[in-house]
Design a protein around this motif. Structure first.
Motif, mmCIF file in Angstrom:
data_model
loop_
_atom_site.group_PDB
_atom_site.id
_atom_site.type_symbol
_atom_site.label_atom_id
_atom_site.label_comp_id
_atom_site.label_asym_id
_atom_site.label_seq_id
_atom_site.Cartn_x
_atom_site.Cartn_y
_atom_site.Cartn_z
ATOM 1 N N ARG A 50 2.840 -5.413 -146.693
ATOM 2 C CA ARG A 50 2.595 -3.514 -146.415
ATOM 3 C C ARG A 50 4.054 -3.165 -146.445
ATOM 4 O O ARG A 50 4.832 -3.960 -146.159
ATOM 5 N N HIS A 51 4.194 -2.362 -146.882
ATOM 6 C CA HIS A 51 6.106 -1.889 -146.373
ATOM 7 C C HIS A 51 6.154 -1.184 -145.673
ATOM 8 O O HIS A 51 5.104 -0.394 -144.937
ATOM 9 N N ASP A 52 6.909 -1.252 -144.388
ATOM 10 C CA ASP A 52 7.437 -0.751 -143.473
ATOM 11 C C ASP A 52 8.274 0.305 -144.338
ATOM 12 O O ASP A 52 9.914 0.262 -144.442
ATOM 13 N N ALA A 53 8.376 1.457 -143.712
ATOM 14 C CA ALA A 53 8.899 2.564 -144.440
ATOM 15 C C ALA A 53 10.008 3.141 -143.053
ATOM 16 O O ALA A 53 11.231 3.420 -144.260
ATOM 17 N N THR A 55 12.031 0.797 -141.883
ATOM 18 C CA THR A 55 13.103 -0.397 -142.981
ATOM 19 C C THR A 55 13.219 -0.749 -144.031
ATOM 20 O O THR A 55 14.534 -1.617 -143.787
ATOM 21 N N GLY A 56 12.247 -0.375 -144.571
ATOM 22 C CA GLY A 56 12.506 -1.117 -145.926
ATOM 23 C C GLY A 56 11.961 -2.619 -146.301
ATOM 24 O O GLY A 56 11.889 -2.447 -147.167
ATOM 25 N N GLU A 57 11.140 -3.072 -145.381
ATOM 26 C CA GLU A 57 11.554 -4.163 -145.020
ATOM 27 C C GLU A 57 9.067 -4.575 -145.867
ATOM 28 O O GLU A 57 8.485 -3.857 -145.230
ATOM 29 N N TRP A 58 9.317 -5.662 -146.321
ATOM 30 C CA TRP A 58 7.470 -5.622 -146.018
ATOM 31 C C TRP A 58 6.960 -7.210 -144.868
ATOM 32 O O TRP A 58 7.539 -7.623 -144.724
ATOM 33 N N THR A 59 5.956 -6.575 -145.129
ATOM 34 C CA THR A 59 5.145 -7.234 -143.654
ATOM 35 C C THR A 59 3.846 -7.719 -144.035
ATOM 36 O O THR A 59 2.792 -6.617 -144.967
ATOM 37 N N ALA A 60 4.141 -9.622 -144.474
ATOM 38 C CA ALA A 60 2.390 -10.079 -144.624
ATOM 39 C C ALA A 60 1.579 -9.255 -143.782
ATOM 40 O O ALA A 60 1.513 -9.584 -142.236
ATOM 41 N N GLY A 120 15.234 6.869 -152.232
ATOM 42 C CA GLY A 120 15.028 8.436 -151.810
ATOM 43 C C GLY A 120 13.488 8.246 -150.854
ATOM 44 O O GLY A 120 13.025 9.496 -150.897
ATOM 45 N N GLU A 121 12.607 7.346 -151.314
ATOM 46 C CA GLU A 121 11.417 7.424 -151.286
ATOM 47 C C GLU A 121 11.344 6.754 -150.136
ATOM 48 O O GLU A 121 11.558 5.821 -150.192
ATOM 49 N N ALA A 122 9.815 7.274 -149.102
ATOM 50 C CA ALA A 122 9.542 6.293 -147.766
ATOM 51 C C ALA A 122 9.023 5.233 -148.434
ATOM 52 O O ALA A 122 8.812 3.980 -147.704
ATOM 53 N N GLY A 123 8.409 5.454 -149.163
ATOM 54 C CA GLY A 123 7.240 4.367 -149.003
ATOM 55 C C GLY A 123 6.011 4.341 -148.469
ATOM 56 O O GLY A 123 5.008 3.244 -148.622
ATOM 57 N N TRP A 124 5.521 4.999 -147.546
ATOM 58 C CA TRP A 124 4.991 4.928 -146.420
ATOM 59 C C TRP A 124 3.233 4.778 -147.050
ATOM 60 O O TRP A 124 3.162 4.888 -148.118
ATOM 61 N N GLY A 125 2.746 3.762 -146.667
ATOM 62 C CA GLY A 125 1.110 3.943 -146.842
ATOM 63 C C GLY A 125 1.362 2.906 -147.767
ATOM 64 O O GLY A 125 0.147 2.803 -148.180
ATOM 65 N N THR A 126 2.440 2.190 -148.604
ATOM 66 C CA THR A 126 1.602 0.627 -149.790
ATOM 67 C C THR A 126 1.860 0.082 -149.575
ATOM 68 O O THR A 126 2.684 -0.512 -148.606
ATOM 69 N N THR A 127 0.725 -0.348 -149.995
ATOM 70 C CA THR A 127 0.088 -1.850 -149.849
ATOM 71 C C THR A 127 -0.456 -2.856 -151.147
ATOM 72 O O THR A 127 -0.734 -1.388 -151.776
ATOM 73 N N THR A 128 0.075 -3.953 -151.099
ATOM 74 C CA THR A 128 -0.079 -4.598 -151.998
ATOM 75 C C THR A 128 -0.723 -5.949 -151.924
ATOM 76 O O THR A 128 -0.387 -6.151 -150.420
ATOM 77 N N PRO A 129 -0.514 -6.176 -153.244
ATOM 78 C CA PRO A 129 -1.748 -7.966 -152.370
ATOM 79 C C PRO A 129 -0.338 -9.064 -152.527
ATOM 80 O O PRO A 129 0.997 -8.339 -152.957
#
Length: 378
Positions: A50-53, A55-60, A120-129
């Motif tokens: 999941r993308h942390d809007a 910090t811009g980091e990814w969390t498994a 410029g995009e937050a990416g909130w709610g982005t989930t990916t495999p």
């Protein structure tokens, strides 16, 4: 030359035997490795990141890891050679070094690239495999120990296994960073006493690697590529000598000037290489001895084995970060005294601002003076 024998476990996971030679492979396992007799069910689906809007980091998200094996008795160890009473993860009745896909993997088995988040995009709610791969490296067939308890020959084989897997994983679709590491000690959170490490092939560049890569790239660009940041730091530390621990022909170990942990040592090759796979034979030979010496000194500081994380920082597979990145080991321990640990509390855990309870210069002196004999049990 290290002999490599690939095979598959009953659920399809890859397992690879590494032996010092073809002769030693024959001695340990005969002409063919034993088949996995467990009849495991098919592997589960790949988890999520999941993308942390903020910090811009990814969390498994890997909730299935809650059921992984935790400190089993010796006769049920999943990393010991298989026997009639214990059909383990390693089907052979004996082995030297083994690498296999983690049954409780945080990343993979599916491979692919993560979606890009536009500027410029937050990416909130982005989930990916959670694309990628996680592997376990069993250093030896003995039930207890760590890298420091290995013989030089066995340690050299592990280094070749790291190199082999770094090269193979780096070529996989979507992999952005290959991370080889060893956790040692229950204080670090180790769940298996068997001597082993792990390798993560991330589908993104992890935050600390990204930060170091960006800092190294800015320095690299500022000097028009004439030198690297780590190379400059290494030269300064060797010239000063105040924080040096060990020096060889190809590698040096020192306590960094701004060490964050009570015990922290960096082991650095004298020439810039991006990863373990790029080390030549002579460099791997010296690395074997100097790394074992360093670990023995770390254990020589106290009367009981020192918990640590041994983290190999390799160049991210990112064209912007790769040219300036420099292979090195960062070995850290939270142990600040014989009976005291450094906990990551408010400042460290919440703000990422470390406060060290020791001085790097004193730690370096202690390591220089430590007897080069470990307390680990082979």
């Amino acid at each position: 030359m290290t002999h490599v024998t690939p095979t598959r476990l009953s659920d399809g996971r890859e397992l690879i035997y590494f032996d010092a030679s073809a002769g030693s492979a024959e001695t340990h396992r005969g002409p063919a490795a034993a088949a996995d007799q467990r009849g495991l069910p098919p592997r589960g689906a790949t988890g999520d990141v999941r993308h942390d809007a903020l910090t811009g980091e990814w969390t498994a998200v890997a909730a299935h890891r809650q059921t992984r094996t935790h400190l089993p008795p010796a006769d049920q160890c999943p990393l010991c050679p298989s026997s009639s009473a214990n059909l383990s993860e390693i089907p052979a009745r004996d082995y030297e070094v083994v690498v296999f896909e983690n049954r409780f993997s945080s990343f993979g088995p599916a491979l692919g690239g993560l979606p890009s988040i536009a500027a410029g995009e937050a990416g909130w709610g982005t989930t990916t495999p959670a694309y990628g791969r996680c592997e376990v490296v069993a250093f030896d067939s003995s039930h207890e120990g760590s890298f420091g308890s290995l013989t030089p020959e066995r340690a050299r084989t592990v280094i070749d296994a790291w190199a082999h897997r770094t090269e193979a994983l780096s070529a996989m679709d979507g992999v952005k960073q290959v991370f080889c590491f060893e956790n040692r000690g229950e204080d670090i959170g180790v769940t298996l006493l068997h001597p082993h490490g792990q390798i993560y092939a991330y589908p993104f560049v992890p935050p600390r690697a990204a930060l170091m890569g960006q800092t190294a790239r800015r320095y690299f660009d500022s000097v028009d590529g004439r030198e690297t940041l780590m190379g400059s730091v290494l030269e300064s530390e060797r010239t000063s000598g105040e924080r040096m621990v060990l020096e060889g022909k190809h590698f040096s170990a020192f306590v960094p000037f701004a060490a964050r942990w009570p015990l922290e040592v960096h082991l650095v090759p004298h020439r810039r290489v991006p990863d373990i796979a790029a080390l030549n034979g002579s460099e791997r030979d010296e690395l074997t001895g100097i790394y074992l010496d360093l670990l023995a000194r770390v254990d020589g500081l106290y009367t009981t084995p020192t918990p640590y994380i041994a983290a190999w920082h390799q160049a991210p597979l990112d064209p912007e970060l790769h040219p300036a990145s420099y292979l090195h080991l960062q070995l850290t321990s939270p142990r600040r005294a014989e009976d005291k640990l450094k906990f990551l509390a408010g400042s460290e855990a919440a703000m990422g601002a470390f406060i060290n309870d020791t001085t790097p210069e004193q730690v370096a002196e202690n390591l220089r003076n430590a007897a080069s004999t470990g307390t680990d049990t082979p």
